[in-house]
Design a protein around this motif. Structure first.
Motif, mmCIF file in Angstrom:
data_model
loop_
_atom_site.group_PDB
_atom_site.id
_atom_site.type_symbol
_atom_site.label_atom_id
_atom_site.label_comp_id
_atom_site.label_asym_id
_atom_site.label_seq_id
_atom_site.Cartn_x
_atom_site.Cartn_y
_atom_site.Cartn_z
ATOM 1 N N ARG A 1 0.809 -1.227 0.000
ATOM 2 C CA ARG A 1 0.000 0.000 0.000
ATOM 3 C C ARG A 1 0.837 1.270 0.000
ATOM 4 O O ARG A 1 0.482 2.237 -0.675
ATOM 5 C CB ARG A 1 -0.942 -0.013 1.207
ATOM 6 N N GLU A 2 1.919 1.318 0.765
ATOM 7 C CA GLU A 2 2.675 2.557 0.867
ATOM 8 C C GLU A 2 3.266 2.963 -0.476
ATOM 9 O O GLU A 2 3.126 4.114 -0.902
ATOM 10 C CB GLU A 2 3.784 2.423 1.911
ATOM 11 N N THR A 3 3.935 2.019 -1.145
ATOM 12 C CA THR A 3 4.524 2.327 -2.448
ATOM 13 C C THR A 3 3.443 2.647 -3.470
ATOM 14 O O THR A 3 3.586 3.586 -4.270
ATOM 15 C CB THR A 3 5.382 1.158 -2.933
ATOM 16 N N ARG B 1 2.123 6.208 -2.877
ATOM 17 C CA ARG B 1 3.062 7.233 -3.329
ATOM 18 C C ARG B 1 3.105 7.314 -4.851
ATOM 19 O O ARG B 1 3.166 8.415 -5.424
ATOM 20 C CB ARG B 1 4.457 6.939 -2.779
#
Length: 237
Positions: A161-163, A166
């Protein structure tokens, strides 16, 4: 707002039609969600890429996984000219295939960019295509550039999710900087937690459903207390 949260005149007289027009006047981003088959997402996506007889023609980019390449090509064929200054496809696969695609006649198949590297390579390729469209146009008019981004589920599965968050943030920012309209597909129910995670990046969420064989859409605008009725997808093409 009318009872139940559906669209109605608010105190400022802002209408759904006015909200849509505003999205086209500036760089905007849509999150397209719903528990419908992939071909239904492709149908809705085609309407967002623009009418085939639009003047001037839209400069369209479809970013799609290798498994959906043919649907991506079909959308570009249905929505305007296929010459390199108006249509591009970015997909996954082998580099050898990219060379073959580059030799295709623009009238037969859109110019295809094959990315077989990292998510950074994908971002660089998207940047390059937008810059080339800007060079062709001289200066892109509002909503002249349209992007369909089908790769969010792949990014989530591959990078987390984080990548993915972003990367989508960067893609949306690039499209807005070009005064373009980008729509990102996420085949999940509108109430899903992952949908709520990504919604702040977008100007509106477009919810899809199948009702009696008809593909319908309902728009939720982020910064306005405004939700549309259910409308046939083709009605807003």
């Amino acid at each position: 707002m009318v009872a139940g949260g559906e669209m109605g005149p608010d105190d400022e007289g802002i209408s759904f039609a006015h909200a849509l027009a505003t999205l086209k006047e500036q760089g905007s981003a849509l999150l397209v969600v719903g528990s419908v088959p992939e071909e239904m997402f492709a149908q809705a996506s085609a309407t967002m890429l623009g009418a085939p007889d639009a003047e001037p023609p839209r400069r369209r980019l479809v970013v799609t996984p290798k498994s959906n390449r043919e649907r991506g090509v079909r959308r570009l064929r249905e929505t305007g000219p296929l010459s390199a200054e108006y249509a591009r496809l970015i997909t996954g696969g082998e580099r050898a295939r990219s060379a073959a695609a580059g030799r295709s006649l623009d009238e037969v198949s859109p110019r295809t960019h094959v990315v077989d590297g990292s998510v950074g390579d994908l971002g660089t390729t998207i940047t390059d295509v937008i810059e080339e469209f800007e060079l062709f146009a001289g200066e892109l008019a509002p909503a002249e550039f349209r992007m369909a981004f089908d790769c969010l589920p792949t990014l989530l599965a591959t990078y987390g999710r984080e990548t993915a968050f972003r990367f989508v943030h960067a893609v949306v920012s690039q499209s807005r900087a070009a005064a373009g309209l980008v729509h990102v597909g996420l085949p999940r129910d509108v109430t899903a937690e992952v949908v709520r995670l990504f919604q702040p990046l977008f100007d509106a969420t477009v919810e899809l459903r199948i009702d009696g064989g008809s593909l319908d859409q309902r728009w939720h605008f982020r910064d306005r207390d405004l939700t549309s009725d259910w409308l046939p997808v083709d009605e807003l093409s």
